[in-house]
Design a protein around this motif. Structure first.
Motif, PDB file in Angstrom:
ATOM      1  N   ILE A 117       8.412  42.339  40.748  1.00  0.00           N
ATOM      2  CA  ILE A 117       7.994  42.274  39.353  1.00  0.00           C
ATOM      3  C   ILE A 117       9.212  42.277  38.435  1.00  0.00           C
ATOM      4  CG2 ILE A 117       6.802  43.546  37.509  1.00  0.00           C
ATOM      5  CD1 ILE A 117       4.872  44.551  39.771  1.00  0.00           C
ATOM      6  N   TRP A 118      10.125  43.188  38.670  1.00  0.00           N
ATOM      7  CA  TRP A 118      11.323  43.332  37.829  1.00  0.00           C
ATOM      8  C   TRP A 118      12.152  42.050  37.832  1.00  0.00           C
ATOM      9  CZ3 TRP A 118      12.776  46.992  34.463  1.00  0.00           C
ATOM     10  CH2 TRP A 118      14.091  46.965  33.993  1.00  0.00           C
ATOM     11  N   ASN A 119      12.362  41.497  39.016  1.00  0.00           N
ATOM     12  CA  ASN A 119      13.199  40.298  39.133  1.00  0.00           C
ATOM     13  C   ASN A 119      12.572  39.058  38.516  1.00  0.00           C
ATOM     14  OD1 ASN A 119      15.307  41.618  40.406  1.00  0.00           O
ATOM     15  ND2 ASN A 119      14.557  41.171  42.453  1.00  0.00           N
ATOM     16  N   HIS A 120      11.268  39.078  38.288  1.00  0.00           N
ATOM     17  CA  HIS A 120      10.584  37.929  37.700  1.00  0.00           C
ATOM     18  C   HIS A 120      10.086  38.213  36.283  1.00  0.00           C
ATOM     19  CE1 HIS A 120      10.643  36.814  41.953  1.00  0.00           C
ATOM     20  NE2 HIS A 120      10.757  35.599  41.464  1.00  0.00           N
ATOM     21  N   SER A 121      10.675  39.209  35.643  1.00  0.00           N
ATOM     22  CA  SER A 121      10.304  39.565  34.276  1.00  0.00           C
ATOM     23  C   SER A 121      11.441  39.245  33.323  1.00  0.00           C
ATOM     24  CB  SER A 121       9.986  41.061  34.183  1.00  0.00           C
ATOM     25  OG  SER A 121       8.863  41.375  34.971  1.00  0.00           O
ATOM     26  N   ASP A 122      11.064  38.843  32.109  1.00  0.00           N
ATOM     27  CA  ASP A 122      12.089  38.623  31.095  1.00  0.00           C
ATOM     28  C   ASP A 122      12.489  39.969  30.491  1.00  0.00           C
ATOM     29  OD1 ASP A 122      10.173  39.326  29.137  1.00  0.00           O
ATOM     30  OD2 ASP A 122       9.700  37.238  28.697  1.00  0.00           O
ATOM     31  N   GLU A 123      13.484  39.938  29.631  1.00  0.00           N
ATOM     32  CA  GLU A 123      14.028  41.182  29.083  1.00  0.00           C
ATOM     33  C   GLU A 123      12.995  41.978  28.289  1.00  0.00           C
ATOM     34  OE1 GLU A 123      16.909  42.651  29.899  1.00  0.00           O
ATOM     35  OE2 GLU A 123      17.062  40.957  31.283  1.00  0.00           O
ATOM     36  N   SER A 124      12.104  41.313  27.577  1.00  0.00           N
ATOM     37  CA  SER A 124      11.094  42.058  26.806  1.00  0.00           C
ATOM     38  C   SER A 124      10.109  42.770  27.734  1.00  0.00           C
ATOM     39  CB  SER A 124      10.362  41.138  25.826  1.00  0.00           C
ATOM     40  OG  SER A 124       9.575  40.192  26.511  1.00  0.00           O
ATOM     41  N   LYS A 125       9.732  42.128  28.822  1.00  0.00           N
ATOM     42  CA  LYS A 125       8.838  42.772  29.797  1.00  0.00           C
ATOM     43  C   LYS A 125       9.538  43.951  30.474  1.00  0.00           C
ATOM     44  CE  LYS A 125       5.075  40.273  29.662  1.00  0.00           C
ATOM     45  NZ  LYS A 125       3.804  40.830  29.243  1.00  0.00           N
ATOM     46  N   LYS A 126      10.832  43.784  30.773  1.00  0.00           N
ATOM     47  CA  LYS A 126      11.592  44.878  31.385  1.00  0.00           C
ATOM     48  C   LYS A 126      11.647  46.074  30.440  1.00  0.00           C
ATOM     49  CE  LYS A 126      14.463  42.098  34.438  1.00  0.00           C
ATOM     50  NZ  LYS A 126      15.810  41.575  34.731  1.00  0.00           N
ATOM     51  N   GLN A 127      11.875  45.808  29.158  1.00  0.00           N
ATOM     52  CA  GLN A 127      11.919  46.898  28.182  1.00  0.00           C
ATOM     53  C   GLN A 127      10.556  47.576  28.067  1.00  0.00           C
ATOM     54  OE1 GLN A 127      14.694  48.183  26.721  1.00  0.00           O
ATOM     55  NE2 GLN A 127      13.248  49.788  26.205  1.00  0.00           N
ATOM     56  N   GLU A 128       9.489  46.793  28.136  1.00  0.00           N
ATOM     57  CA  GLU A 128       8.136  47.344  28.099  1.00  0.00           C
ATOM     58  C   GLU A 128       7.897  48.251  29.306  1.00  0.00           C
ATOM     59  OE1 GLU A 128       3.597  45.609  28.229  1.00  0.00           O
ATOM     60  OE2 GLU A 128       5.172  44.321  27.413  1.00  0.00           O
ATOM     61  N   MET A 129       8.355  47.837  30.481  1.00  0.00           N
ATOM     62  CA  MET A 129       8.193  48.654  31.683  1.00  0.00           C
ATOM     63  C   MET A 129       8.978  49.954  31.568  1.00  0.00           C
ATOM     64  SD  MET A 129       8.105  46.048  34.932  1.00  0.00           S
ATOM     65  CE  MET A 129       9.226  44.769  34.356  1.00  0.00           C
TER      66      MET A 129
END
Length: 72
Positions: free
Chosen positions: A47-59
């Protein structure tokens, strides 16, 4: 013995649809067994490797909120 957890997890989920993937995650969490943690880690890595920076920040924010809630 050469144990590649990532390859084993990928092989186990490679043909799963979204419902099956969700069931895998929910089952692993509800089961609460320590042996499930590496698999969840591999799924999180995907999930992390296929997420953009905004999704990573949300996580990260969600993780921080969860930690604070569990400590309260």
């Amino acid at each position: 013995m050469d144990l590649n957890i990532r390859k084993a997890i990928y092989a186990n989920i490679s043909n799963n649809n979204q419902e099956q993937l969700e069931a895998t995650i929910v089952d692993a969490i509800n089961n609460g067994e320590e042996k499930m943690l590496p698999g969840l880690g591999v799924l999180f890595e995907l999930i992390w490797n296929h997420s953009d920076e905004s999704k990573k920040q949300e996580m990260i924010s969600s993780l921080e909120d969860g930690i604070q809630s569990d400590l309260s």
